[in-house]
Design an enzyme around this catalytic site. Structure first.
Site, PDB file in Angstrom:
ATOM      1  N   LYS A 111      41.797  35.589  36.302  1.00 34.67           N
ATOM      2  CA  LYS A 111      40.421  35.184  36.584  1.00 34.67           C
ATOM      3  C   LYS A 111      40.113  33.756  36.157  1.00 34.67           C
ATOM      4  CE  LYS A 111      38.382  39.644  37.200  1.00 34.67           C
ATOM      5  NZ  LYS A 111      37.407  40.655  36.958  1.00 34.67           N
ATOM      6  N   LYS A 192      44.249  43.283  45.513  1.00 35.14           N
ATOM      7  CA  LYS A 192      43.597  44.596  45.522  1.00 35.14           C
ATOM      8  C   LYS A 192      42.216  44.564  46.185  1.00 35.14           C
ATOM      9  CE  LYS A 192      41.143  44.955  41.160  1.00 35.14           C
ATOM     10  NZ  LYS A 192      40.573  45.931  40.291  1.00 35.14           N
ATOM     11  N   LYS A 195      35.313  44.832  44.768  1.00 34.33           N
ATOM     12  CA  LYS A 195      33.857  44.798  44.986  1.00 34.33           C
ATOM     13  C   LYS A 195      33.349  43.382  45.175  1.00 34.33           C
ATOM     14  CE  LYS A 195      33.019  48.159  41.388  1.00 34.33           C
ATOM     15  NZ  LYS A 195      33.597  47.670  40.145  1.00 34.33           N
TER      16      LYS A 195
HETATM   17  N1  AQP Z   1      41.741  48.405  44.658  1.00 29.65           N
HETATM   18  C1  AQP Z   1      41.763  49.413  43.798  1.00 29.65           C
HETATM   19  N2  AQP Z   1      42.648  50.413  43.942  1.00 29.65           N
HETATM   20  C2  AQP Z   1      42.690  51.462  43.094  1.00 29.65           C
HETATM   21  N3  AQP Z   1      41.854  51.589  42.048  1.00 29.65           N
HETATM   22  C3  AQP Z   1      40.954  50.602  41.860  1.00 29.65           C
HETATM   23  N4  AQP Z   1      39.995  50.424  40.932  1.00 29.65           N
HETATM   24  C4  AQP Z   1      39.332  49.274  41.190  1.00 29.65           C
HETATM   25  N5  AQP Z   1      39.831  48.675  42.279  1.00 29.65           N
HETATM   26  C5  AQP Z   1      40.843  49.478  42.722  1.00 29.65           C
HETATM   27  C6  AQP Z   1      39.740  51.354  39.849  1.00 29.65           C
HETATM   28  O1  AQP Z   1      38.371  51.716  39.920  1.00 29.65           O
HETATM   29  C7  AQP Z   1      37.909  51.966  38.588  1.00 29.65           C
HETATM   30  C8  AQP Z   1      36.622  51.242  38.360  1.00 29.65           C
HETATM   31  O2  AQP Z   1      36.871  49.878  38.508  1.00 29.65           O
HETATM   32  P1  AQP Z   1      35.955  48.768  37.891  1.00 29.65           P
HETATM   33  O3  AQP Z   1      34.556  49.070  38.200  1.00 29.65           O
HETATM   34  O4  AQP Z   1      36.310  48.545  36.482  1.00 29.65           O
HETATM   35  O5  AQP Z   1      36.299  47.516  38.738  1.00 29.65           O
HETATM   36  P2  AQP Z   1      37.554  46.627  38.807  1.00 29.65           P
HETATM   37  O6  AQP Z   1      38.796  47.293  38.344  1.00 29.65           O
HETATM   38  O7  AQP Z   1      37.251  45.308  38.196  1.00 29.65           O
HETATM   39  O8  AQP Z   1      37.714  46.493  40.364  1.00 29.65           O
HETATM   40  P3  AQP Z   1      36.789  46.054  41.501  1.00 29.65           P
HETATM   41  O9  AQP Z   1      36.245  47.273  42.139  1.00 29.65           O
HETATM   42  O10 AQP Z   1      37.572  45.172  42.351  1.00 29.65           O
HETATM   43  O11 AQP Z   1      35.586  45.257  40.917  1.00 29.65           O
HETATM   44  P4  AQP Z   1      35.378  43.688  40.713  1.00 29.65           P
HETATM   45  O12 AQP Z   1      35.563  43.043  42.050  1.00 29.65           O
HETATM   46  O13 AQP Z   1      33.956  43.637  40.236  1.00 29.65           O
HETATM   47  O14 AQP Z   1      36.386  43.217  39.715  1.00 29.65           O
HETATM   48  C9  AQP Z   1      39.014  51.534  37.629  1.00 29.65           C
HETATM   49  O15 AQP Z   1      39.698  52.684  37.153  1.00 29.65           O
HETATM   50  C10 AQP Z   1      39.908  50.693  38.492  1.00 29.65           C
HETATM   51  O16 AQP Z   1      41.264  50.719  38.064  1.00 29.65           O
END
Ligand code: AQP
Length: 324
Positions: A111, A192, A195
């Site tokens: 990041k 990946k 969001k």
């Molecule tokens: N692409 C993914 N594939 C499988 N699992 C995923 N998780 C997130 N993205 C994927 C899993 O979802 C749970 C909650 O995630 P989070 O809210 O902590 O968000 P994150 O891991 O930071 O991923 P995001 O959704 O992409 O959010 P942003 O863009 O805000 O960083 C976790 O168990 C995560 O592993």
């Protein structure tokens, strides 16, 4: 029953990756563990959130958990910022964490790749995550591939604290499933699904209408060959579609790969989209029926239950370090 903790950030549109990689599993495992699920809004603040939308995102994320089948009679669902003890423990743990070990975290490095100075919040993110887990004496933590390093740090901090002040924390174990731990972006299958992606063609939102889901999968990036094969390194787009299809049907990727051998990409995309639409149909039906008022009442009850455990633990910690 062992206690389980997991969290989700209300940082945007909850997507199919969150569902297949986390939420869908939580629904099954809540039967087996004393489960606590948190909408981790303080974590989400490490990236700027529009204050006008943030509260709605928090409520909506909790609504998604309920519509997916997390049962508030069996599991605790609460919002992180409502339990101040997370921040109290965070400070104590920050005081025994080395800056160098935080700088080594892959997610932090990813990041901050562009060389810009990062915020202290982003650097300290794993310490807050450790606080979330250790505050509840969670023994089981379901994590995606990307969070494993943070969980290792959590264990290290538990050991370090116990070594300095006497046995206080349990060392949590990870619960990981290889397949589905990382669903890739539809528009860029080497990264990946996320969001915070800039294009909505990166992800399938859980609330996307069937036509939208079909359109997004139809436009998913694949490759210029014609071979359907599971090979994430050489064929990330096709492998991602095979994974999504297999997980949506509750089948093994190998079985799906064999079934589609010799088929064309168009067929795979159509079947994948149909399976996702089917997978999300019950969720979408439930989602429409849950009012914000219902969500608020579940969260209030959840905060009361989580708060009791957290208060007791922080008292123990404050005594151990000599603050009481
Ligand atoms: N692409 C993914 N594939 C499988 N699992 C995923 N998780 C997130 N993205 C994927 C899993 O979802 C749970 C909650 O995630 P989070 O809210 O902590 O968000 P994150 O891991 O930071 O991923 P995001 O959704 O992409 O959010 P942003 O863009 O805000 O960083 C976790 O168990 C995560 O592993």
């Amino acid at each position: 029953m062992k206690r389980l903790f997991s969290g989700i950030q209300p940082s945007g549109t909850i997507h199919l990756g969150n569902y297949l990689g986390a939420i869908k599993r939580w629904v099954t495992i809540q039967e087996k563990y004393d489960s606590i699920f948190s909408v981790v809004d303080l974590h989400a603040l490490t990236v700027y959130q529009d204050p006008k939308k943030f509260r709605n995102q928090i409520i909506d994320t909790a609504k998604i958990l309920l519509a997916s089948g997390i049962d508030p009679e069996k599991s605790i669902i609460f919002v992180q910022s409502e339990i101040a003890e997370h921040l109290e423990l965070y400070w104590i743990l920050n005081s025994i964490t080395k800056v160098a070990e935080l700088e080594l975290m892959t997610q932090y490095k990813d990041k901050t790749q562009n060389g810009k100075s990062s915020t202290a919040g982003l650097l300290n993110y794993p310490v807050l995550m450790a606080s979330d887990i250790l505050l509840y004496d969670a023994q089981i933590v379901p994590v995606g591939e990307d969070q494993r390093q943070h969980l290792e740090l959590t264990r290290e901090l538990a050991r370090r604290f116990n070594g300095l002040y006497g046995k206080t924390f349990k060392e949590p174990e990870e619960l990981i499933e290889k397949v589905g731990s990382k669903i890739m972006g539809l528009d860029n299958p080497t990264k990946k699904m996320s969001k915070s992606a800039s294009s909505e063609y990166n992800y399938i939102a859980l609330t996307d209408e069937p036509e939208k889901i079909k359109d997004k999968i139809k436009k998913a990036v694949t490759d210029s060959e014609t071979l359907i094969k599971y090979d994430p390194l050489k064929k990330p787009g096709i492998s991602n579609l095979l994974t999504i299809l297999a997980l949506s049907l509750g089948k093994d990727v190998k079985e799906i790969e064999n079934k589609y051998f010799g088929e064309n990409y168009g067929r795979l995309k159509i079947d994948c989209a149909d399976a996702v639409v089917q997978l999300l149909s019950k969720f979408q039906e439930n989602y429409k029926k849950i009012s914000d008022k219902k969500v608020e009442s579940v969260l209030k009850k959840g905060a009361a239950s989580a708060g009791k455990i957290a208060l007791q633990k922080i008292e123990e910690v404050y005594q151990k370090v000599g603050l009481r």
